[in-house]
Design a protein around this motif. Structure first.
Motif, PDB file in Angstrom:
ATOM      1  N   ASN A 127       0.816  -1.205   0.000  1.00  0.00           N
ATOM      2  CA  ASN A 127       0.000   0.000   0.000  1.00  0.00           C
ATOM      3  C   ASN A 127       0.853   1.260   0.000  1.00  0.00           C
ATOM      4  OD1 ASN A 127      -2.304  -1.541   0.041  1.00  0.00           O
ATOM      5  ND2 ASN A 127      -2.438  -1.551   2.275  1.00  0.00           N
ATOM      6  N   ASP A 128       2.124   1.114   0.412  1.00  0.00           N
ATOM      7  CA  ASP A 128       2.996   2.280   0.440  1.00  0.00           C
ATOM      8  C   ASP A 128       3.546   2.639  -0.925  1.00  0.00           C
ATOM      9  OD1 ASP A 128       2.574   2.327   3.141  1.00  0.00           O
ATOM     10  OD2 ASP A 128       4.368   1.146   3.610  1.00  0.00           O
ATOM     11  N   ASP A 129       3.378   1.735  -1.903  1.00  0.00           N
ATOM     12  CA  ASP A 129       3.882   2.016  -3.244  1.00  0.00           C
ATOM     13  C   ASP A 129       3.014   3.083  -3.901  1.00  0.00           C
ATOM     14  OD1 ASP A 129       4.733  -0.110  -6.120  1.00  0.00           O
ATOM     15  OD2 ASP A 129       5.066   2.008  -5.688  1.00  0.00           O
ATOM     16  N   GLU A 130       3.646   4.173  -4.308  1.00  0.00           N
ATOM     17  CA  GLU A 130       2.882   5.277  -4.883  1.00  0.00           C
ATOM     18  C   GLU A 130       2.255   4.905  -6.220  1.00  0.00           C
ATOM     19  OE1 GLU A 130       5.433   8.608  -5.116  1.00  0.00           O
ATOM     20  OE2 GLU A 130       5.636   8.850  -2.950  1.00  0.00           O
ATOM     21  N   GLU A 131       2.868   3.965  -6.957  1.00  0.00           N
ATOM     22  CA  GLU A 131       2.348   3.603  -8.276  1.00  0.00           C
ATOM     23  C   GLU A 131       1.179   2.638  -8.186  1.00  0.00           C
ATOM     24  OE1 GLU A 131       6.645   3.990 -10.575  1.00  0.00           O
ATOM     25  OE2 GLU A 131       5.535   2.098 -10.557  1.00  0.00           O
ATOM     26  N   TRP A 132       0.946   2.076  -7.037  1.00  0.00           N
ATOM     27  CA  TRP A 132      -0.127   1.099  -6.877  1.00  0.00           C
ATOM     28  C   TRP A 132      -1.420   1.814  -6.534  1.00  0.00           C
ATOM     29  CZ3 TRP A 132      -1.906  -3.432  -7.955  1.00  0.00           C
ATOM     30  CH2 TRP A 132      -2.928  -3.981  -7.205  1.00  0.00           C
ATOM     31  N   ASP A 133      -2.405   1.699  -7.406  1.00  0.00           N
ATOM     32  CA  ASP A 133      -3.704   2.326  -7.200  1.00  0.00           C
ATOM     33  C   ASP A 133      -4.754   1.231  -7.245  1.00  0.00           C
ATOM     34  OD1 ASP A 133      -5.648   4.944  -8.858  1.00  0.00           O
ATOM     35  OD2 ASP A 133      -5.877   3.921  -6.943  1.00  0.00           O
ATOM     36  N   PHE A 134      -5.216   0.822  -6.066  1.00  0.00           N
ATOM     37  CA  PHE A 134      -6.146  -0.301  -6.000  1.00  0.00           C
ATOM     38  C   PHE A 134      -7.480   0.033  -6.643  1.00  0.00           C
ATOM     39  CE2 PHE A 134      -7.757  -4.218  -4.412  1.00  0.00           C
ATOM     40  CZ  PHE A 134      -9.067  -3.986  -4.043  1.00  0.00           C
ATOM     41  N   THR A 135      -7.977   1.253  -6.444  1.00  0.00           N
ATOM     42  CA  THR A 135      -9.292   1.615  -6.971  1.00  0.00           C
ATOM     43  C   THR A 135      -9.297   1.648  -8.490  1.00  0.00           C
ATOM     44  OG1 THR A 135      -8.725   3.958  -6.770  1.00  0.00           O
ATOM     45  CG2 THR A 135      -9.859   2.945  -4.915  1.00  0.00           C
ATOM     46  N   SER A 136      -8.162   2.047  -9.084  1.00  0.00           N
ATOM     47  CA  SER A 136      -8.124   2.113 -10.548  1.00  0.00           C
ATOM     48  C   SER A 136      -8.182   0.745 -11.175  1.00  0.00           C
ATOM     49  CB  SER A 136      -6.857   2.830 -11.006  1.00  0.00           C
ATOM     50  OG  SER A 136      -5.711   2.095 -10.632  1.00  0.00           O
ATOM     51  N   ARG A 137      -7.875  -0.314 -10.406  1.00  0.00           N
ATOM     52  CA  ARG A 137      -7.887  -1.659 -10.947  1.00  0.00           C
ATOM     53  C   ARG A 137      -9.116  -2.446 -10.551  1.00  0.00           C
ATOM     54  NH1 ARG A 137      -2.900   0.149 -10.311  1.00  0.00           N
ATOM     55  NH2 ARG A 137      -1.222  -0.554 -11.655  1.00  0.00           N
ATOM     56  N   THR A 138      -9.900  -1.935  -9.631  1.00  0.00           N
ATOM     57  CA  THR A 138     -11.060  -2.682  -9.162  1.00  0.00           C
ATOM     58  C   THR A 138     -12.369  -1.956  -9.364  1.00  0.00           C
ATOM     59  OG1 THR A 138     -10.735  -1.783  -6.935  1.00  0.00           O
ATOM     60  CG2 THR A 138      -9.688  -3.890  -7.419  1.00  0.00           C
ATOM     61  N   SER A 139     -12.354  -0.650  -9.481  1.00  0.00           N
ATOM     62  CA  SER A 139     -13.601   0.094  -9.571  1.00  0.00           C
ATOM     63  C   SER A 139     -14.189  -0.031 -10.957  1.00  0.00           C
ATOM     64  CB  SER A 139     -13.381   1.571  -9.250  1.00  0.00           C
ATOM     65  OG  SER A 139     -12.468   2.131 -10.163  1.00  0.00           O
ATOM     66  N   SER A 140     -15.496  -0.053 -11.032  1.00  0.00           N
ATOM     67  CA  SER A 140     -16.199  -0.170 -12.316  1.00  0.00           C
ATOM     68  C   SER A 140     -17.031   1.075 -12.563  1.00  0.00           C
ATOM     69  CB  SER A 140     -17.098  -1.414 -12.303  1.00  0.00           C
ATOM     70  OG  SER A 140     -18.026  -1.332 -11.253  1.00  0.00           O
ATOM     71  N   GLY A 141     -16.479   2.229 -12.212  1.00  0.00           N
ATOM     72  CA  GLY A 141     -17.235   3.459 -12.408  1.00  0.00           C
ATOM     73  C   GLY A 141     -17.777   3.969 -11.086  1.00  0.00           C
ATOM     74  N   GLU A 142     -17.734   5.266 -10.868  1.00  0.00           N
ATOM     75  CA  GLU A 142     -18.163   5.862  -9.606  1.00  0.00           C
ATOM     76  C   GLU A 142     -19.326   6.791  -9.866  1.00  0.00           C
ATOM     77  OE1 GLU A 142     -16.127   8.274  -5.842  1.00  0.00           O
ATOM     78  OE2 GLU A 142     -15.340   8.484  -7.874  1.00  0.00           O
ATOM     79  N   SER A 143     -20.361   6.671  -9.065  1.00  0.00           N
ATOM     80  CA  SER A 143     -21.506   7.545  -9.214  1.00  0.00           C
ATOM     81  C   SER A 143     -21.237   8.866  -8.510  1.00  0.00           C
ATOM     82  CB  SER A 143     -22.753   6.884  -8.633  1.00  0.00           C
ATOM     83  OG  SER A 143     -22.626   6.712  -7.235  1.00  0.00           O
ATOM     84  N   LEU A 144     -22.012   9.874  -8.883  1.00  0.00           N
ATOM     85  CA  LEU A 144     -21.848  11.197  -8.277  1.00  0.00           C
ATOM     86  C   LEU A 144     -22.174  11.140  -6.792  1.00  0.00           C
ATOM     87  CD1 LEU A 144     -21.336  14.219  -8.535  1.00  0.00           C
ATOM     88  CD2 LEU A 144     -23.723  14.501  -9.208  1.00  0.00           C
ATOM     89  N   GLN A 145     -23.226  10.395  -6.433  1.00  0.00           N
ATOM     90  CA  GLN A 145     -23.613  10.301  -5.021  1.00  0.00           C
ATOM     91  C   GLN A 145     -22.508   9.666  -4.178  1.00  0.00           C
ATOM     92  OE1 GLN A 145     -25.962  10.380  -7.322  1.00  0.00           O
ATOM     93  NE2 GLN A 145     -27.065  12.081  -6.395  1.00  0.00           N
ATOM     94  N   SER A 146     -21.913   8.584  -4.678  1.00  0.00           N
ATOM     95  CA  SER A 146     -20.849   7.933  -3.914  1.00  0.00           C
ATOM     96  C   SER A 146     -19.630   8.837  -3.794  1.00  0.00           C
ATOM     97  CB  SER A 146     -20.464   6.620  -4.586  1.00  0.00           C
ATOM     98  OG  SER A 146     -19.973   6.848  -5.894  1.00  0.00           O
ATOM     99  N   HIS A 147     -19.362   9.634  -4.816  1.00  0.00           N
ATOM    100  CA  HIS A 147     -18.235  10.574  -4.758  1.00  0.00           C
ATOM    101  C   HIS A 147     -18.481  11.653  -3.705  1.00  0.00           C
ATOM    102  CE1 HIS A 147     -14.784  12.841  -6.198  1.00  0.00           C
ATOM    103  NE2 HIS A 147     -15.542  13.915  -6.349  1.00  0.00           N
ATOM    104  N   LEU A 148     -19.717  12.140  -3.623  1.00  0.00           N
ATOM    105  CA  LEU A 148     -20.038  13.158  -2.622  1.00  0.00           C
ATOM    106  C   LEU A 148     -20.079  12.563  -1.220  1.00  0.00           C
ATOM    107  CD1 LEU A 148     -22.808  15.137  -4.553  1.00  0.00           C
ATOM    108  CD2 LEU A 148     -20.419  15.782  -4.235  1.00  0.00           C
ATOM    109  N   LEU A 149     -20.596  11.347  -1.091  1.00  0.00           N
ATOM    110  CA  LEU A 149     -20.645  10.706   0.223  1.00  0.00           C
ATOM    111  C   LEU A 149     -19.241  10.428   0.749  1.00  0.00           C
ATOM    112  CD1 LEU A 149     -23.632   8.223  -0.236  1.00  0.00           C
ATOM    113  CD2 LEU A 149     -23.594  10.298   1.154  1.00  0.00           C
ATOM    114  N   TRP A 150     -18.331  10.090  -0.157  1.00  0.00           N
ATOM    115  CA  TRP A 150     -16.945   9.873   0.268  1.00  0.00           C
ATOM    116  C   TRP A 150     -16.352  11.155   0.852  1.00  0.00           C
ATOM    117  CZ3 TRP A 150     -12.462  12.063  -2.003  1.00  0.00           C
ATOM    118  CH2 TRP A 150     -11.255  11.555  -1.512  1.00  0.00           C
ATOM    119  N   GLN A 151     -16.657  12.295   0.257  1.00  0.00           N
ATOM    120  CA  GLN A 151     -16.180  13.567   0.799  1.00  0.00           C
ATOM    121  C   GLN A 151     -16.895  13.920   2.093  1.00  0.00           C
ATOM    122  OE1 GLN A 151     -15.350  16.712  -2.352  1.00  0.00           O
ATOM    123  NE2 GLN A 151     -16.580  15.280  -3.572  1.00  0.00           N
TER     124      GLN A 151
END
Length: 502
Positions: A127-151
């Motif tokens: 997880n400390d590797d800066e080049e490793w992005d778990f969400t970019s390899r597992t996510s299938s698209g993010e909704s606007l609501q989930s993006h706002l709820l995360w914030q």
């Protein structure tokens, strides 16, 4: 009525299961066909995929090599003078190697398996590797609501304010605007909570500070103002742009730049810079959040030019090669009527029909694609303006098939050309008569309209009537309503909305 027997002769077309399978495979896209082939491979043991570099005559090369190893292994009664060498004890050689010194016989009680043996999970980046992005390899698209709820989860709030914020986020549409009024949002809460309208408005102000900028606005004016307020204070013409949006947004929408210059007491060059700043804002901030998964297109046909000739060939990477498993097929006995033999015979027949249907699909696709390329050479050479009118009947008559078959072949099938990837249906279009008595494709007319609009004067954009007149000068007789229809299909705004300051 008296009962009687009547003999009647007639013809009736009955579709056999094989014909139904051929028609179904014909209308499948490449991705759907690959899934269909995989399902057939999983369900029918008689089918197998022919791998690249594999010996076609050898049904089971692994079995043959295994038999050779067994034959070459000396038995217990083999003489010392045998031509084969004594087999090596692989276990003893393994223990005597370097690995034998590193692997202990027993693990301590407080030792984990991963501490000694390397696993597939340990090969993943930390997880400390800066080049490793778990969400970019597992996510299938993010909704606007989930993006706002995360914030929202990162913002310090009381339980009541968090409840209000969650409700407000649910009321934001995909474009980023608040659909419900604050009064309607307040009515949705339990009166026992004692929530007031001022609290709802304060929480809305907090949400409007989230990303993307302009989110949670109730109208276009508020959306643009929210984005302007988040710009750096030293942005050029920021105060003038804020004033224009607050007081004169309607005049800007009507493109009345002369009135704007009088109202704001600005020169044309100054107004142009202010308008450029406003046009750099996003009127639909919610659209920045990608909610749909990417769609991938695999071309079925590849067209390339070789020695001034256009060559058409199937995309072999997208067409897996299948064959009948010769080893399993040899188990089928002709005179045996047992249940197992009947099952294998039926599977063998289905495998042969499936392969035959795939070959028929490829042949039909090649015939249609070849005729399309033959008819649309002008497009391949010069672009959309050289597209010729073409209908399904033209291709069906040449290849000797029904129009419905041509429609199935051209649906969700794509052709890779030097100009890009196009669906086969793209090459079919209606025609418009020309002054010389010829025909012009509607696709070519759209390309000409797009070219005329791109070269127009932004201060005096071309109207639909003017475009129709310019087309008539080129010998293309098109009504103003037809020009408007083609313009709208291209996503080009009317002339009143295309007016710009130089």
């Amino acid at each position: 009525m008296k009962a009687s027997l009547v003999l009647k002769m007639g013809q009736q077309l009955t579709m056999t299961p094989q014909l139904q399978q051929a028609i179904r495979l014909l209308q499948l896209s490449t991705l759907d066909l690959q899934q269909e082939i995989q399902e057939a491979l999983d369900s029918n043991p008689m089918l197998e995929r022919e791998e690249d570099g594999e010996d076609f005559d050898n049904p089971d090369p692994m079995a043959e090599s295994l038999d050779q190893k067994i034959e070459n292994t000396p038995s217990e009664n083999s003489s010392p003078d045998s031509q084969y060498e004594e087999p090596v004890n692989t276990m003893e050689s393994f223990e005597e190697g370097d690995w034998g010194e590193r692997i202990p016989n027993e693990l301590p009680v407080d030792t984990a398996w991963e501490d000694i043996y390397q696993t597939s999970a340990s090969s993943l980046p930390s997880n400390d590797d800066e080049e490793w992005d778990f969400t970019s390899r597992t996510s299938s698209g993010e909704s606007l609501q989930s993006h706002l709820l995360w914030q929202l989860n990162l913002a310090p709030m009381s339980d009541t304010d968090r409840l209000i914020a969650t409700t407000l986020i649910d009321c934001i549409n995909p474009q980023g605007y608040l659909d419900e009024s604050l009064e309607e949002v307040l009515e949705s809460f339990d009166p026992e909570l004692g929530i007031e309208l001022d609290e709802v408005e304060v929480v809305l102000r907090r949400i409007q500070q989230f990303e993307p900028a302009g989110i949670g606005a109730r109208d276009l004016r508020e959306c643009l103002l929210l984005q302007l307020r988040q710009l750096p204070a030293d942005t050029a013409w920021l105060n003038e742009a804020t004033r224009l949006v607050s007081d004169h947004l309607g005049i800007l929408g009507s493109r009345d730049y002369s009135l704007l210059m009088r109202r704001m007491k600005l020169k044309e060059d100054e107004l142009r810079q202010i308008v450029d700043l406003i046009q750099s804002l996003n009127p639909r901030p919610g659209s920045q959040i990608e909610t749909s998964e990417p769609e991938y297109i695999v071309p079925d046909v590849i067209v390339r030019k070789d020695n001034n000739r256009w060559l058409v060939e199937l995309n072999q990477d997208a067409m897996p090669r299948l064959r009948v498993n010769a080893q399993y097929a040899s188990f089928v006995k002709r005179a045996d009527s047992s249940a197992d033999n009947t099952f294998m015979r039926n599977q063998l027949q289905e495998a042969r029909w499936f392969i035959k249907s795939l070959l028929s699909r490829n042949e039909t696709l090649m015939k249609v694609a070849t005729q399309i390329v033959e008819h649309q050479r002008g497009f391949l050479e010069h672009g959309d303006e050289a597209m010729k009118p073409l209908v399904l009947h033209d291709i069906a008559e040449v290849v000797g098939m029904h129009e419905s078959t041509i429609s199935r072949v051209t649906t969700q099938k794509y052709m890779h050309t030097p100009r890009g990837i196009y669906e086969l249906k793209y090459f079919f279009s209606s025609h418009v008569s020309t002054a010389e008595g010829g025909e012009c494709s509607s696709t070519a007319i759209r390309a000409i309209i797009k070219k005329l609009v791109a070269a127009e004067n932004p201060k005096k954009p071309l109207s639909d009537s003017k475009i129709a007149g310019l087309l008539e000068e080129q010998g293309i007789q098109v009504a103003r309503r037809t020009v408007a229809k083609y313009r709208e299909s291209l996503g080009i705004a009317p002339s009143s909305e295309r007016k710009r300051l130089l």
